[in-house]
Design a protein around this motif. Structure first.
Motif, PDB file in Angstrom:
ATOM      1  N   CYS A  11       0.870  -1.171   0.000  1.00 15.59           N
ATOM      2  CA  CYS A  11       0.000   0.000   0.000  1.00 15.59           C
ATOM      3  C   CYS A  11       0.916   1.233   0.000  1.00 15.59           C
ATOM      4  CB  CYS A  11      -0.873  -0.031   1.265  1.00 15.59           C
ATOM      5  SG  CYS A  11      -1.976   1.390   1.439  1.00 15.59           S
ATOM      6  N   ASN A  12       0.379   2.391  -0.322  1.00 15.76           N
ATOM      7  CA  ASN A  12       1.178   3.621  -0.291  1.00 15.76           C
ATOM      8  C   ASN A  12       1.730   3.925   1.092  1.00 15.76           C
ATOM      9  OD1 ASN A  12       0.964   4.177  -2.999  1.00 15.76           O
ATOM     10  ND2 ASN A  12      -0.886   5.402  -2.753  1.00 15.76           N
ATOM     11  N   CYS A  13       1.064   3.439   2.143  1.00 14.65           N
ATOM     12  CA  CYS A  13       1.519   3.695   3.515  1.00 14.65           C
ATOM     13  C   CYS A  13       2.630   2.738   3.925  1.00 14.65           C
ATOM     14  CB  CYS A  13       0.353   3.591   4.492  1.00 14.65           C
ATOM     15  SG  CYS A  13      -0.266   1.912   4.715  1.00 14.65           S
ATOM     16  N   GLY A  14       2.892   1.714   3.111  1.00 11.84           N
ATOM     17  CA  GLY A  14       3.953   0.765   3.402  1.00 11.84           C
ATOM     18  C   GLY A  14       3.471  -0.578   3.908  1.00 11.84           C
ATOM     19  N   ARG A  15       2.188  -0.694   4.205  1.00 12.76           N
ATOM     20  CA  ARG A  15       1.665  -1.977   4.667  1.00 12.76           C
ATOM     21  C   ARG A  15       1.583  -2.957   3.498  1.00 12.76           C
ATOM     22  NH1 ARG A  15      -2.022   1.506   7.532  1.00 12.76           N
ATOM     23  NH2 ARG A  15      -1.657   1.347   9.765  1.00 12.76           N
ATOM     24  N   ILE A  16       1.724  -4.232   3.804  1.00 15.22           N
ATOM     25  CA  ILE A  16       1.575  -5.269   2.796  1.00 15.22           C
ATOM     26  C   ILE A  16       0.111  -5.678   2.751  1.00 15.22           C
ATOM     27  CG2 ILE A  16       2.192  -7.625   2.157  1.00 15.22           C
ATOM     28  CD1 ILE A  16       4.883  -7.152   3.526  1.00 15.22           C
ATOM     29  N   VAL A  17      -0.424  -5.725   1.534  1.00 12.09           N
ATOM     30  CA  VAL A  17      -1.822  -6.077   1.317  1.00 12.09           C
ATOM     31  C   VAL A  17      -1.860  -7.376   0.517  1.00 12.09           C
ATOM     32  CG1 VAL A  17      -4.009  -5.313   0.330  1.00 12.09           C
ATOM     33  CG2 VAL A  17      -2.388  -3.630   1.184  1.00 12.09           C
ATOM     34  N   VAL A  18      -2.602  -8.352   0.993  1.00  8.86           N
ATOM     35  CA  VAL A  18      -2.769  -9.611   0.278  1.00  8.86           C
ATOM     36  C   VAL A  18      -4.107  -9.566  -0.440  1.00  8.86           C
ATOM     37  CG1 VAL A  18      -2.911 -12.113   0.486  1.00  8.86           C
ATOM     38  CG2 VAL A  18      -1.399 -10.828   2.000  1.00  8.86           C
ATOM     39  N   LEU A  19      -4.067  -9.617  -1.773  1.00 11.29           N
ATOM     40  CA  LEU A  19      -5.273  -9.520  -2.590  1.00 11.29           C
ATOM     41  C   LEU A  19      -5.400 -10.716  -3.516  1.00 11.29           C
ATOM     42  CD1 LEU A  19      -5.096  -5.808  -3.777  1.00 11.29           C
ATOM     43  CD2 LEU A  19      -6.650  -6.744  -2.086  1.00 11.29           C
ATOM     44  N   LYS A  32      -8.097   2.240 -10.008  1.00 11.73           N
ATOM     45  CA  LYS A  32      -8.090   2.420  -8.562  1.00 11.73           C
ATOM     46  C   LYS A  32      -6.741   2.024  -7.992  1.00 11.73           C
ATOM     47  CE  LYS A  32     -12.982   1.844  -7.793  1.00 11.73           C
ATOM     48  NZ  LYS A  32     -13.944   1.400  -6.824  1.00 11.73           N
ATOM     49  N   GLU A  33      -6.398   2.610  -6.847  1.00 13.79           N
ATOM     50  CA  GLU A  33      -5.167   2.240  -6.161  1.00 13.79           C
ATOM     51  C   GLU A  33      -5.413   1.004  -5.318  1.00 13.79           C
ATOM     52  OE1 GLU A  33      -3.055   5.216  -4.042  1.00 13.79           O
ATOM     53  OE2 GLU A  33      -3.602   6.778  -5.463  1.00 13.79           O
ATOM     54  N   LEU A  34      -4.366   0.241  -5.111  1.00 13.36           N
ATOM     55  CA  LEU A  34      -4.433  -0.917  -4.229  1.00 13.36           C
ATOM     56  C   LEU A  34      -4.127  -0.413  -2.828  1.00 13.36           C
ATOM     57  CD1 LEU A  34      -2.500  -3.449  -6.471  1.00 13.36           C
ATOM     58  CD2 LEU A  34      -4.964  -3.095  -6.311  1.00 13.36           C
ATOM     59  N   GLU A  35      -5.116  -0.521  -1.926  1.00 13.23           N
ATOM     60  CA  GLU A  35      -5.016   0.071  -0.593  1.00 13.23           C
ATOM     61  C   GLU A  35      -5.187  -0.985   0.491  1.00 13.23           C
ATOM     62  OE1 GLU A  35      -7.283   4.246  -1.002  1.00 13.23           O
ATOM     63  OE2 GLU A  35      -8.529   2.473  -1.357  1.00 13.23           O
ATOM     64  N   CYS A  36      -4.549  -0.727   1.638  1.00 19.46           N
ATOM     65  CA  CYS A  36      -4.808  -1.550   2.810  1.00 19.46           C
ATOM     66  C   CYS A  36      -6.151  -1.110   3.395  1.00 19.46           C
ATOM     67  CB  CYS A  36      -3.691  -1.415   3.842  1.00 19.46           C
ATOM     68  SG  CYS A  36      -3.587   0.209   4.620  1.00 19.46           S
ATOM     69  N   MET A  37      -6.651  -1.867   4.347  1.00 17.46           N
ATOM     70  CA  MET A  37      -7.961  -1.559   4.924  1.00 17.46           C
ATOM     71  C   MET A  37      -7.966  -0.201   5.626  1.00 17.46           C
ATOM     72  SD  MET A  37     -10.374  -3.860   7.424  1.00 17.46           S
ATOM     73  CE  MET A  37     -10.150  -5.274   6.398  1.00 17.46           C
ATOM     74  N   SER A  38      -6.871   0.141   6.307  1.00 17.41           N
ATOM     75  CA  SER A  38      -6.813   1.426   7.022  1.00 17.41           C
ATOM     76  C   SER A  38      -6.865   2.603   6.055  1.00 17.41           C
ATOM     77  CB  SER A  38      -5.539   1.503   7.860  1.00 17.41           C
ATOM     78  OG  SER A  38      -5.547   0.520   8.852  1.00 17.41           O
ATOM     79  N   CYS A  39      -6.083   2.532   4.984  1.00 13.87           N
ATOM     80  CA  CYS A  39      -6.086   3.623   4.002  1.00 13.87           C
ATOM     81  C   CYS A  39      -7.420   3.711   3.275  1.00 13.87           C
ATOM     82  CB  CYS A  39      -4.949   3.438   3.008  1.00 13.87           C
ATOM     83  SG  CYS A  39      -3.318   3.705   3.731  1.00 13.87           S
ATOM     84  N   ARG A  43      -9.844   6.958   3.310  1.00 19.77           N
ATOM     85  CA  ARG A  43     -10.267   7.590   2.052  1.00 19.77           C
ATOM     86  C   ARG A  43     -11.782   7.695   1.997  1.00 19.77           C
ATOM     87  NH1 ARG A  43     -12.335   5.350  -2.152  1.00 19.77           N
ATOM     88  NH2 ARG A  43     -11.540   3.278  -1.676  1.00 19.77           N
ATOM     89  N   ILE A  44     -12.479   6.628   2.348  1.00 23.28           N
ATOM     90  CA  ILE A  44     -13.940   6.641   2.323  1.00 23.28           C
ATOM     91  C   ILE A  44     -14.483   7.675   3.300  1.00 23.28           C
ATOM     92  CG2 ILE A  44     -15.991   5.273   2.900  1.00 23.28           C
ATOM     93  CD1 ILE A  44     -14.487   2.847   1.713  1.00 23.28           C
ATOM     94  N   SER A  45     -13.861   7.786   4.459  1.00 23.90           N
ATOM     95  CA  SER A  45     -14.281   8.792   5.442  1.00 23.90           C
ATOM     96  C   SER A  45     -14.118  10.206   4.889  1.00 23.90           C
ATOM     97  CB  SER A  45     -13.470   8.628   6.724  1.00 23.90           C
ATOM     98  OG  SER A  45     -13.810   9.612   7.652  1.00 23.90           O
ATOM     99  N   ARG A  46     -12.984  10.468   4.223  1.00 25.39           N
ATOM    100  CA  ARG A  46     -12.766  11.794   3.616  1.00 25.39           C
ATOM    101  C   ARG A  46     -13.800  12.077   2.537  1.00 25.39           C
ATOM    102  NH1 ARG A  46      -7.474   9.908   3.662  1.00 25.39           N
ATOM    103  NH2 ARG A  46      -7.580   9.528   1.416  1.00 25.39           N
TER     104      ARG A  46
END
Length: 66
Positions: A11-19, A32-39, A43-46
């Protein structure tokens, strides 16, 4: 899920995402960007806050003005 059906990406934040590979291909094909759950949640909140502000008549303030 089979081991060859998943892929690990950063993810852009550095976390590893398994998809799932098919999910990854779909997201990339949609631009779309590949994002971790936190990011993703942040984003959805923003986006929800921006929609609420828009429909409540709140003007957006540019960061460069501050």
């Amino acid at each position: 899920m089979a081991a060859n059906a998943v892929m690990s990406v950063y993810c852009n934040c550095g976390r590893i995402v398994v998809l799932d590979r098919s999910e990854m291909r779909l997201k990339l094909s949609l631009g779309k960007e590949l994002e971790c759950m936190s990011c993703r949640n942040a984003r959805i909140s923003r986006e929800i806050d921006a929609l609420n502000d828009h429909f409540n008549g709140v003007e957006e303030v540019d960061d460069w003005l501050l």
